[in-house]
Each structure stands twice: as C-alpha cells, then as structure tokens.
Design an enzyme around this catalytic site. Structure first.
Site, PDB file in Angstrom:
ATOM      1  N   LYS A 176       1.369  -2.886   2.208  1.00 41.77           N
ATOM      2  CA  LYS A 176       1.842  -2.063   3.322  1.00 41.77           C
ATOM      3  C   LYS A 176       1.187  -2.445   4.655  1.00 41.77           C
ATOM      4  O   LYS A 176       1.618  -1.986   5.716  1.00 41.77           O
ATOM      5  CB  LYS A 176       1.586  -0.580   3.024  1.00 41.77           C
ATOM      6  CG  LYS A 176       2.438  -0.040   1.884  1.00 41.77           C
ATOM      7  CD  LYS A 176       2.099   1.406   1.577  1.00 41.77           C
ATOM      8  CE  LYS A 176       3.049   1.981   0.529  1.00 41.77           C
ATOM      9  NZ  LYS A 176       3.004   1.272  -0.750  1.00 41.77           N
ATOM     10  N   LYS A 199      -4.842   0.266   7.070  1.00 43.48           N
ATOM     11  CA  LYS A 199      -5.356  -0.827   6.241  1.00 43.48           C
ATOM     12  C   LYS A 199      -5.329  -2.151   7.005  1.00 43.48           C
ATOM     13  O   LYS A 199      -6.197  -3.006   6.829  1.00 43.48           O
ATOM     14  CB  LYS A 199      -4.548  -0.941   4.951  1.00 43.48           C
ATOM     15  CG  LYS A 199      -4.899   0.098   3.902  1.00 43.48           C
ATOM     16  CD  LYS A 199      -6.259  -0.195   3.270  1.00 43.48           C
ATOM     17  CE  LYS A 199      -6.469   0.598   2.004  1.00 43.48           C
ATOM     18  NZ  LYS A 199      -7.737   0.244   1.331  1.00 43.48           N
ATOM     19  N   VAL A 239      -0.522  -0.829  -8.595  1.00 41.00           N
ATOM     20  CA  VAL A 239      -1.215  -1.074  -9.863  1.00 41.00           C
ATOM     21  C   VAL A 239      -0.714  -0.052 -10.880  1.00 41.00           C
ATOM     22  O   VAL A 239      -0.894   1.155 -10.710  1.00 41.00           O
ATOM     23  CB  VAL A 239      -2.745  -0.976  -9.691  1.00 41.00           C
ATOM     24  CG1 VAL A 239      -3.440  -1.204 -11.028  1.00 41.00           C
ATOM     25  CG2 VAL A 239      -3.227  -1.988  -8.655  1.00 41.00           C
ATOM     26  N   LEU A 240      -0.054  -0.557 -11.928  1.00 40.34           N
ATOM     27  CA  LEU A 240       0.545   0.332 -12.931  1.00 40.34           C
ATOM     28  C   LEU A 240      -0.513   1.174 -13.632  1.00 40.34           C
ATOM     29  O   LEU A 240      -1.498   0.642 -14.136  1.00 40.34           O
ATOM     30  CB  LEU A 240       1.311  -0.498 -13.960  1.00 40.34           C
ATOM     31  CG  LEU A 240       2.650  -1.078 -13.498  1.00 40.34           C
ATOM     32  CD1 LEU A 240       3.160  -2.084 -14.510  1.00 40.34           C
ATOM     33  CD2 LEU A 240       3.672   0.025 -13.288  1.00 40.34           C
ATOM     34  N   SER A 282      -4.749   5.850 -10.844  1.00 35.70           N
ATOM     35  CA  SER A 282      -4.741   7.260 -10.450  1.00 35.70           C
ATOM     36  C   SER A 282      -3.835   7.485  -9.247  1.00 35.70           C
ATOM     37  O   SER A 282      -3.935   6.798  -8.244  1.00 35.70           O
ATOM     38  CB  SER A 282      -6.173   7.706 -10.115  1.00 35.70           C
ATOM     39  OG  SER A 282      -6.180   9.031  -9.644  1.00 35.70           O
ATOM     40  N   ARG A 295      11.625   8.186   3.205  1.00 37.12           N
ATOM     41  CA  ARG A 295      10.847   9.034   4.100  1.00 37.12           C
ATOM     42  C   ARG A 295      10.345   8.248   5.307  1.00 37.12           C
ATOM     43  O   ARG A 295      10.290   7.015   5.268  1.00 37.12           O
ATOM     44  CB  ARG A 295       9.660   9.636   3.343  1.00 37.12           C
ATOM     45  CG  ARG A 295      10.059  10.594   2.236  1.00 37.12           C
ATOM     46  CD  ARG A 295       8.899  10.914   1.319  1.00 37.12           C
ATOM     47  NE  ARG A 295       8.472   9.733   0.577  1.00 37.12           N
ATOM     48  CZ  ARG A 295       7.521   9.739  -0.353  1.00 37.12           C
ATOM     49  NH1 ARG A 295       6.900  10.860  -0.635  1.00 37.12           N
ATOM     50  NH2 ARG A 295       7.202   8.637  -0.997  1.00 37.12           N
ATOM     51  N   GLU A 303       8.221   4.659   5.407  1.00 39.10           N
ATOM     52  CA  GLU A 303       8.377   4.066   4.085  1.00 39.10           C
ATOM     53  C   GLU A 303       9.391   2.922   4.157  1.00 39.10           C
ATOM     54  O   GLU A 303      10.450   3.048   4.787  1.00 39.10           O
ATOM     55  CB  GLU A 303       8.869   5.132   3.097  1.00 39.10           C
ATOM     56  CG  GLU A 303       8.774   4.739   1.649  1.00 39.10           C
ATOM     57  CD  GLU A 303       9.029   5.927   0.732  1.00 39.10           C
ATOM     58  OE1 GLU A 303       8.371   6.004  -0.319  1.00 39.10           O
ATOM     59  OE2 GLU A 303       9.880   6.777   1.058  1.00 39.10           O
TER      60      GLU A 303
END
Length: 243
Positions: free
Chosen positions: A35, A47, A73-74, A77, A164, A167
């Site tokens: 992103k 970032k 990352v599958l 959290s 959104r 996004e």
C-alpha cells in the site's frame, strides 16, 4: 484515521531509528506494505513516509537500515482469513468489497524467512520487494475457503459492500518496474543510485516529517493533505528519487 497512522507508524519508526542510532544497532528492518506504492490511503501513505525515514537514516549512517515491502500474510492477526472463517462459521453472510478486487498473499513462514533474509542482504537505505506471485481474487479465495470448510456452493451468502475511500481495487508491489535482483531469487531491491544523500536534502525532508508528526499530535485538519503530499511527491535528491 490519519492522525493515528502517523503517530503509530511515522513517529514510532522515528523513535526506533533514533534509539538504534543512539545504541549503535547494526541492522534495522522496517516492515512496509504494498500500500506504500502510489498510496491512496492514510495507512499506505504513512508507511511510505516510514520508508523515506529509514532510507535517509541508512544512507546517513552507512548502515544496512532497510525496508521490505510485501502484501497480505495469510492467517496473521487481523487479516482476511480469520475474519472470513468467523463469518462462514456463523452462517454468513461473507462480506467482500468487490467481486473483482485482488490482493497479494503469502504464508506466515514465508513472510518471516524472507524478512530475515532481506535483513542479511540489505545495504544502506535499501527498499526490498518480496516476490509474491500473481494476485488472487478475494472472491475466489472466499469460495475456496467455504469449500475447505465443507460448505456447499451457494450455502453461504456473499454480500458486496463496495470499495471504501483510500482502498485500491488492485495493489502494486513495484513503483518503477526496474527493480534489481539480489542473491535471493524471491527478493528484489528498488534502484537508489549511488550511496549517499545530500545533507541539505535530508534536513529538508526530515523537517517536513517532523512537522507532519506535530500536525498529527494536535489533530490538524490539514494533516491528511500534508501526509499524501509527502508520501506521493518525488524527493529532491536524485540519490533516492526512485524509492
């Protein structure tokens, strides 16, 4: 929430970099995101500013302080899979943004090993990009997960909520398309020219980032505009123009 993104990501990275310099840390890896490439939202833009901070510090100290970019990352959290599993277990509906939206994915062990490997390969100021294969349609991922959980086709309703603000339909890992290979087949590095950045350029960029943090602390209404400007415009130094 632009203020929280700046205070958590930008100020947090700034604090860590200062402490690493004070205590002589030999290596620093800032985990970035896809992103950060052409960012449209506060998270990606913050970032991107963290990448700039890390590269400037690495160049100045001539130490392997670097950033590494990758996608989702599958199973991590707060990520998509745990949310989808909960929605499926509850009988639906599964909420997706758009039927054509795609994202890059990798497994937790892949992410950890590649971040650590990137730390060993990096030079001062590098921004590394992890190869993540082809992007995956979120809709197909959700359908596959339903099948794995024993749900028949059509048993769980799917609701599309719409894209959104901030996004993207399709994330990007690369900015210039001319990334350089490294000793690891799955790690690329972004071209950055010769090592070193002019001190005046460093100071100007850092002053703007410090002002950005101050704006976040006082909830300045112009914060989002300033964040996007810093994140999206080319830096004045030709040494880091391509990062």
């Amino acid at each position: 929430n632009a203020a929280s993104a700046v205070l958590n990501n930008v100020k947090g990275t700034w604090n860590l970099l200062q402490l690493c310099e004070e205590y002589g840390a030999e290596r620093f890896v800032m985990v970035s995101t896809d992103k950060a490439v052409n960012p449209v939202g506060a998270m990606g833009a913050s970032k991107r500013v963290c990448e700039i901070l890390t590269s400037l510090t690495g160049f100045r100290l001539q130490k392997p302080y670097s950033s590494v970019r990758f996608g989702n990352v599958l199973g991590s959290s707060g990520s998509l899979i745990p949310l989808l599993r909960t929605q499926i277990e509850n009988g639906g509906p599964v909420t997706l943004t758009h039927p054509d939206m795609t994202r890059f994915f990798m497994l937790i062990p892949e992410a950890v090993s590649l971040v650590l490997m990137s730390a060993t390969l990096s030079q001062a100021g590098d921004i590394n990009v992890l190869k993540m294969g082809e992007p995956i349609r979120i809709l197909e991922l959700a359908k596959s997960l339903m099948a794995l959980m024993g749900k028949a086709d059509g048993e769980i309703d799917i609701a599309f909520t719409g894209v959104r603000p901030g996004e993207k339909m399709f994330e990007e890992l690369y900015l210039t398309g001319d990334e350089l290979t490294t000793r690891h087949a799955d790690i690329l590095t972004v071209p950055r020219g010769e090592a070193g950045v002019g001190l005046a350029s460093d100071s100007a960029v850092l002053a703007r980032i410090e002002k950005l943090i101050q704006m976040a602390e006082c909830q300045d209404p112009e914060l989002t505009t300033t964040l996007r400007t810093i994140a999206n415009e080319p830096l004045t130094s030709d040494k880091i123009i391509n990062i």
